[in-house]
Design an enzyme around this catalytic site. Sequence first.
Site, short mmCIF file in Angstrom:
data_model
loop_
_atom_site.label_atom_id
_atom_site.label_comp_id
_atom_site.label_asym_id
_atom_site.label_seq_id
_atom_site.Cartn_x
_atom_site.Cartn_y
_atom_site.Cartn_z
N ARG A 177 0.81 -1.23 0.00
CA ARG A 177 0.00 0.00 0.00
C ARG A 177 0.84 1.26 0.00
O ARG A 177 0.39 2.34 0.41
CB ARG A 177 -0.98 0.01 1.18
CG ARG A 177 -1.97 -1.14 1.12
CD ARG A 177 -3.03 -1.06 2.19
NE ARG A 177 -3.90 -2.20 2.07
CZ ARG A 177 -3.63 -3.39 2.58
NH1 ARG A 177 -2.50 -3.58 3.26
NH2 ARG A 177 -4.46 -4.40 2.41
N LYS A 200 2.24 11.46 -10.73
CA LYS A 200 1.38 10.55 -11.49
C LYS A 200 2.20 9.33 -11.86
O LYS A 200 3.28 9.46 -12.45
CB LYS A 200 0.88 11.21 -12.77
CG LYS A 200 -0.24 12.20 -12.57
CD LYS A 200 -0.74 12.66 -13.93
CE LYS A 200 -1.83 13.71 -13.79
NZ LYS A 200 -2.20 14.26 -15.11
N GLU A 259 8.70 19.44 -24.76
CA GLU A 259 8.13 19.79 -23.45
C GLU A 259 8.79 21.05 -22.90
O GLU A 259 8.15 21.87 -22.25
CB GLU A 259 8.26 18.63 -22.46
CG GLU A 259 7.57 17.33 -22.89
CD GLU A 259 6.03 17.37 -22.81
OE1 GLU A 259 5.47 18.31 -22.22
OE2 GLU A 259 5.40 16.44 -23.35
N LYS A 301 6.77 23.25 -13.41
CA LYS A 301 5.90 22.09 -13.17
C LYS A 301 5.56 21.99 -11.69
O LYS A 301 4.41 21.72 -11.32
CB LYS A 301 6.55 20.80 -13.67
CG LYS A 301 5.70 19.58 -13.30
CD LYS A 301 5.58 18.57 -14.37
CE LYS A 301 4.53 17.53 -13.97
NZ LYS A 301 4.55 16.37 -14.81
N GLU A 306 -5.08 17.25 -10.06
CA GLU A 306 -5.77 17.66 -11.28
C GLU A 306 -7.26 17.83 -11.08
O GLU A 306 -8.08 17.31 -11.84
CB GLU A 306 -5.50 16.64 -12.40
CG GLU A 306 -5.62 17.21 -13.79
CD GLU A 306 -5.01 16.33 -14.87
OE1 GLU A 306 -4.39 15.29 -14.56
OE2 GLU A 306 -5.14 16.70 -16.04
N ARG A 333 -3.27 21.80 -13.45
CA ARG A 333 -2.48 20.81 -14.19
C ARG A 333 -2.85 20.72 -15.66
O ARG A 333 -2.04 20.36 -16.49
CB ARG A 333 -2.69 19.43 -13.55
CG ARG A 333 -1.68 19.10 -12.49
CD ARG A 333 -1.65 17.58 -12.42
NE ARG A 333 -0.90 17.13 -11.28
CZ ARG A 333 0.13 16.29 -11.37
NH1 ARG A 333 0.54 15.83 -12.53
NH2 ARG A 333 0.76 15.91 -10.30
N ASN A 375 -1.07 20.47 -20.50
CA ASN A 375 -1.47 19.77 -21.73
C ASN A 375 -1.44 20.66 -22.96
O ASN A 375 -1.98 20.27 -24.01
CB ASN A 375 -2.87 19.18 -21.56
CG ASN A 375 -2.86 18.05 -20.58
OD1 ASN A 375 -1.91 17.26 -20.56
ND2 ASN A 375 -3.87 17.97 -19.74
N HIS A 414 -1.08 19.09 -26.26
CA HIS A 414 -1.23 17.64 -26.09
C HIS A 414 -2.54 17.09 -26.64
O HIS A 414 -2.61 15.90 -26.96
CB HIS A 414 -1.08 17.26 -24.61
CG HIS A 414 0.35 17.24 -24.16
ND1 HIS A 414 1.15 18.36 -24.19
CD2 HIS A 414 1.14 16.25 -23.68
CE1 HIS A 414 2.36 18.06 -23.74
NE2 HIS A 414 2.38 16.77 -23.43
N HIS A 444 -1.89 14.08 -28.75
CA HIS A 444 -2.43 12.74 -28.46
C HIS A 444 -3.21 12.20 -29.65
O HIS A 444 -3.16 11.00 -29.95
CB HIS A 444 -3.34 12.77 -27.23
CG HIS A 444 -2.59 12.92 -25.93
ND1 HIS A 444 -3.13 13.54 -24.82
CD2 HIS A 444 -1.34 12.55 -25.58
CE1 HIS A 444 -2.24 13.54 -23.85
NE2 HIS A 444 -1.15 12.93 -24.28
N HIS A 472 6.38 10.76 -28.63
CA HIS A 472 5.41 11.63 -27.95
C HIS A 472 5.78 13.11 -28.16
O HIS A 472 4.93 13.93 -28.54
CB HIS A 472 5.37 11.27 -26.46
CG HIS A 472 4.54 12.21 -25.64
ND1 HIS A 472 3.17 12.29 -25.75
CD2 HIS A 472 4.90 13.16 -24.72
CE1 HIS A 472 2.71 13.22 -24.92
NE2 HIS A 472 3.73 13.77 -24.29
N1 GLY Z 1 4.63 11.98 -12.92
C1 GLY Z 1 4.22 12.96 -13.84
C2 GLY Z 1 3.19 13.88 -13.32
O1 GLY Z 1 2.73 13.76 -12.22
O2 GLY Z 1 2.79 14.79 -14.03
#
Ligand code: GLY
Length: 364
Positions: free
Chosen positions: A122, A144, A186, A225, A235, A242, A246, A249, A253, A266
């Site tokens: 966990r 993320k 980026e 960032k 987000e 956040r 994008n 993007h 995408h 990418h």
């Molecule tokens: N690990 C990438 C983000 O959180 O944006």
Amino acid sequence: MQSSLRVILGERSYDLFFGSGILAGLRDEIAALRAAGRRVALVTDENLARDQAGVLALLAGGAEALPVLVLPAGEGTKRLAELGRVWDFLATNRLDRSSVLVALGGGVIGDLAGFAAASYLRGIPFIQVPTTLLAMVDSSVGGKTGINLEAGKNLVGAFHQPHAVHIDTALLATLPPREFAAGMAEVIKYGLLADAELFARLERAPLTLASDDLAAVVRRCCALKAAVVEADERETAKEGGRALLNLGHTFGHAIEQVTGYGTYLHGEAVAVGLVAAARLSEKLGYIGAAEVARVEAVVAAHGLPVRLREALPLGPLTAAMARDKKVRAGGLRFVVLRTLGESATQGGIDPALAEAAFREVGAV
Ligand code: GLY
């Protein structure tokens, strides 16, 4: 010389370390953790085990070597079967809640090892050591983590902030030039979305591996960032937050999806997406043709495409944009440029404008 920056997220706060040839600091941190009785293990990929054998030996070698798991390189590794291998590796080496997992690699290894660390027992701490420009300025910071499913990318994951991120730009020496250029998409994105001075820096001369300010530029991207993540960790912001990350993007995408991933890296798809986003912003009256030309010039100067390499049909591209999870109900939602260096999220955009922007970068 090493510098650092703290990402402020309450008890999940952590430090980012920047510089060239700075990983002796991480080696010492690992030694200190182990001296305090904590287990440490490392996950990397086959390319790095070959090209960065010295770094691997520095971090994991020596008399009391760390357990190391070497996974195949490439996006295909970001899947359930490999996640299972990481979980088994952690269990076999008896890592417990106080143990630390080190992820040495690009976005694939960082996202996979990060999700393994988020879910094993966990949640155990993990340290990111990004090895690609894209991972240094984007995926290693923010928390993320996740894997892909057959049905789509990043469909399973967790927010799990790292314990620390060590960003050593010397690792970029073995990165293929095409991957470096892809990471630059980026970097250009950060300049466009929030930092006119950074964009001006990139206009003056392309950023390369030999640039004296490479680590400083990477740090600047991470600072941007970090500020976005601090304001909108999960987000949930209705506007901005956040989602600003994008920029380019939604178009990018769609290009990746329609070409089946792999034709465009990418960052290459995002590069075309940045130009399309600039053209959309022009159509909305925020910027003029001169600004669009400046965006194109910077993208091209960094070895990135400003148009689709081959014409793609508009129908599947717009369908992919409409499916994009970042497009909310009630019209298309994009990140637009108010000016070069300032962006905003905007909903309710007439699909015809987005289609026209896509046509101008080569959709038919
Ligand atoms: N690990 C990438 C983000 O959180 O944006």
